[in-house]
Design a protein around this motif. Structure first.
Motif, PDB file in Angstrom:
ATOM      1  N   GLY A  37      35.669  46.743  49.195  1.00 10.09           N
ATOM      2  CA  GLY A  37      35.139  45.534  48.592  1.00 10.09           C
ATOM      3  C   GLY A  37      36.186  44.509  48.254  1.00 10.09           C
ATOM      4  O   GLY A  37      37.367  44.654  48.593  1.00 10.09           O
ATOM      5  N   ALA A  38      35.740  43.472  47.559  1.00  8.15           N
ATOM      6  CA  ALA A  38      36.628  42.394  47.136  1.00  8.15           C
ATOM      7  C   ALA A  38      37.430  42.818  45.921  1.00  8.15           C
ATOM      8  O   ALA A  38      37.059  43.740  45.194  1.00  8.15           O
ATOM      9  N   GLY A  39      38.562  42.142  45.687  1.00 10.11           N
ATOM     10  CA  GLY A  39      39.380  42.414  44.514  1.00 10.11           C
ATOM     11  C   GLY A  39      40.248  43.650  44.687  1.00 10.11           C
ATOM     12  O   GLY A  39      40.193  44.348  45.701  1.00 10.11           O
ATOM     13  N   ARG A  40      41.020  43.953  43.663  1.00 14.39           N
ATOM     14  CA  ARG A  40      42.033  45.008  43.753  1.00 14.39           C
ATOM     15  C   ARG A  40      41.541  46.373  43.288  1.00 14.39           C
ATOM     16  O   ARG A  40      42.324  47.313  43.191  1.00 14.39           O
ATOM     17  N   ALA A  41      40.256  46.515  43.008  1.00 11.62           N
ATOM     18  CA  ALA A  41      39.677  47.751  42.445  1.00 11.62           C
ATOM     19  C   ALA A  41      40.094  47.868  40.996  1.00 11.62           C
ATOM     20  O   ALA A  41      41.172  47.406  40.591  1.00 11.62           O
ATOM     21  N   ASP A  42      39.258  48.484  40.194  1.00 12.10           N
ATOM     22  CA  ASP A  42      39.537  48.527  38.755  1.00 12.10           C
ATOM     23  C   ASP A  42      40.607  49.569  38.441  1.00 12.10           C
ATOM     24  O   ASP A  42      40.946  50.429  39.256  1.00 12.10           O
ATOM     25  N   ALA A  43      41.118  49.493  37.238  1.00 14.97           N
ATOM     26  CA  ALA A  43      42.223  50.367  36.822  1.00 14.97           C
ATOM     27  C   ALA A  43      41.821  51.830  36.875  1.00 14.97           C
ATOM     28  O   ALA A  43      42.635  52.700  37.220  1.00 14.97           O
ATOM     29  N   ALA A  44      40.583  52.117  36.538  1.00 18.84           N
ATOM     30  CA  ALA A  44      40.125  53.508  36.540  1.00 18.84           C
ATOM     31  C   ALA A  44      40.177  54.087  37.956  1.00 18.84           C
ATOM     32  O   ALA A  44      40.536  55.258  38.145  1.00 18.84           O
TER      33      ALA A  44
END
Length: 452
Positions: A37-44
């Motif tokens: 997906g878009a973005g850098r992926a969440d920290a978790a």
């Protein structure tokens, strides 16, 4: 759980919608893609994972090679100015000296170069089995394991020698029964039909001008009884067309169709000289095509009608073909060659860089019957992923990241994953020592030449 998170790259998923994410992410768990997906992926998602920073990179599915002759890595540079039939007759005597040991060395070298050019799945067509040459298919399987790529090996064969009206010399062919028995043995020994398998085997008599009708007919029956695919050369040159018309009073497509060789379990190499009726039959039967632009140019065979094939719904994948007719041996460069060659044939808008990337990935997966496993970056698919570095001097500032691959120089790989396992890192093969692979190739090439 083993997790890899690729972040910050331009992600070209090659899914059905053609989704792309600038600064996107891909998450891999235990060798399978679980999120894109878009973005850098969440920290978790990144916690405890191996994080690959793909900033300045293009992320694509691993490339799928649908046609090769790996043993020919040992015979590059011969018959440089010949058309196919002359090239073959000049090389058959040399190839007839091959054995399992030499083939393994050549296959490892060829697959190392394929991996370094973004290829994660290798389709090989081996059809010369001299008497006493050992387990050649096994040597190719072992070489693929050492390099770390996914292998679609085909057990080829020739049983139509020159004395019977074929092209190869009699000493280079097998009997029909021996070819069929050995094909069954190869399937039973090495074919793995499971999801994610690293080795599959197909049955692949060589060509209409080197194989009897009996072998083609019986090979089709055998393959379907074993649940494996079929592969051969077809419609590669005008000389082949003339041969089939003179000998069988049919075109190659009509001849192969009469023997059970059209279907969604069949793919043909080349398809350069397919006319509209032949393309319609391929589309109606689900028969696939391996498009080999550089080899077809090297041998002056012509340019395959890829745009017409795609428009008809035919599955088309890319192929390097044997390195004796494509000394580069790189699959990544064939994306650009496909764009350029097909524009020469049918116009500047006939093949976009995204069309060619799809042929090199999802198209190849369809040709090999693995579209549910590879060919696109989607959850549930195998983590066969190429991360191309496009911020270097060759590509920095290019408007379109996909054009860096489809029109520019072949970018170096920051990472190549096969089932989540790193095969190439920072443009270097990490599964085998490149220098040792090269030494073995040079030694085997010399030995083969000396045998002749």
């Amino acid at each position: 759980m083993s997790r890899i998170v690729i972040v910050g790259g331009y992600v070209a998923t090659v899914d059905a919608a053609g989704a792309e994410h600038d600064g996107g992410h891909v998450i891999v768990d235990d060798g399978v893609i679980t999120a894109v997906g878009a973005g850098r992926a969440d920290a978790a998602a990144r916690a405890g994972a191996e994080v690959i920073n793909a900033s300045g990179c293009l992320v694509t599915p691993g490339l799928v090679n649908t046609h090769h002759h790996l043993y020919q890595w040992l015979t590059r540079g011969y018959a440089q100015d010949s058309i196919l039939f002359d090239w073959l007759t000049s090389l058959y005597p040399l190839w007839s000296q091959i054995d399992a040991g030499l083939t393994g060395a050549g296959a490892a070298g060829a697959m190392a170069v394929l991996a370094r050019s973004g290829c994660t799945t290798v389709g090989d067509h081996h059809y010369i089995f001299p008497r006493g040459s050992g387990d050649i298919v096994g040597a190719i399987v072992e070489a693929a394991s050492s390099i770390g790529v996914r292998l679609h090996a085909t057990r080829g064969s020739m049983d139509l020698g020159r004395s019977q009206g074929g092209l190869p010399p009699d000493f280079a062919v097998e009997t029909t029964d021996a070819a069929l028995a050995a094909s069954q043995t190869a399937v039973e020994r090495y074919h793995d039909a499971s999801f994610g398998s690293l080795v599959r085997v197909a049955i692949a008599p060589c060509s209409p001008f080197s194989v009897t009708a009996d072998l083609l007919r019986e090979a089709a029956v055998l393959a379907r009884s074993l649940g494996v695919r079929l592969h051969t050369h077809a419609s590669e040159t005008v000389e082949e067309d003339a041969y089939c018309l003179e000998r069988f009073h049919m075109s190659p497509t009509e001849y192969l169709g009469s023997l059970g060789w059209l279907g969604d379990d069949v793919w043909m190499a080349h398809g350069v000289h397919l006319d509209e009726p032949a393309i319609a039959r391929y589309a109606a039967t689900g028969t696939g095509v391996a498009h080999c632009p550089s080899s077809n140019a090297r041998l002056a065979a012509g340019i395959a009608p890829v745009r017409a094939l795609l428009d008809a719904g035919v599955a088309v994948g890319l192929g390097v073909d044997g390195a004796a007719s494509n000394e580069s041996g790189q699959l990544g460069v064939e994306i650009r060659e496909s764009v350029l060659m097909n524009r020469l044939r049918t116009g500047s808008d006939s093949m976009s860089v995204r069309d060619a990337l799809r042929v090199a990935t999802m198209g190849g997966a369809r040709v090999l019957g693995r579209q549910a496993e590879i060919g696109s970056l989607e959850p549930g698919k195998l983590a066969d992923i190429a991360v191309w570095k496009i911020d270097g001097v060759e590509h920095a500032g290019i408007l379109d990241p996909v054009a860096a691959l489809g029109l520019g120089a072949l970018p170096p790989l920051k990472r190549l994953l096969v089932g989540g396992r790193t095969v190439v890192s920072d443009a270097t093969l990490v599964t085998a020592e490149e220098g040792l692979v090269a030494e073995r190739v040079a030694r085997a090439s010399r030995e083969l030449a000396e045998r002749l």
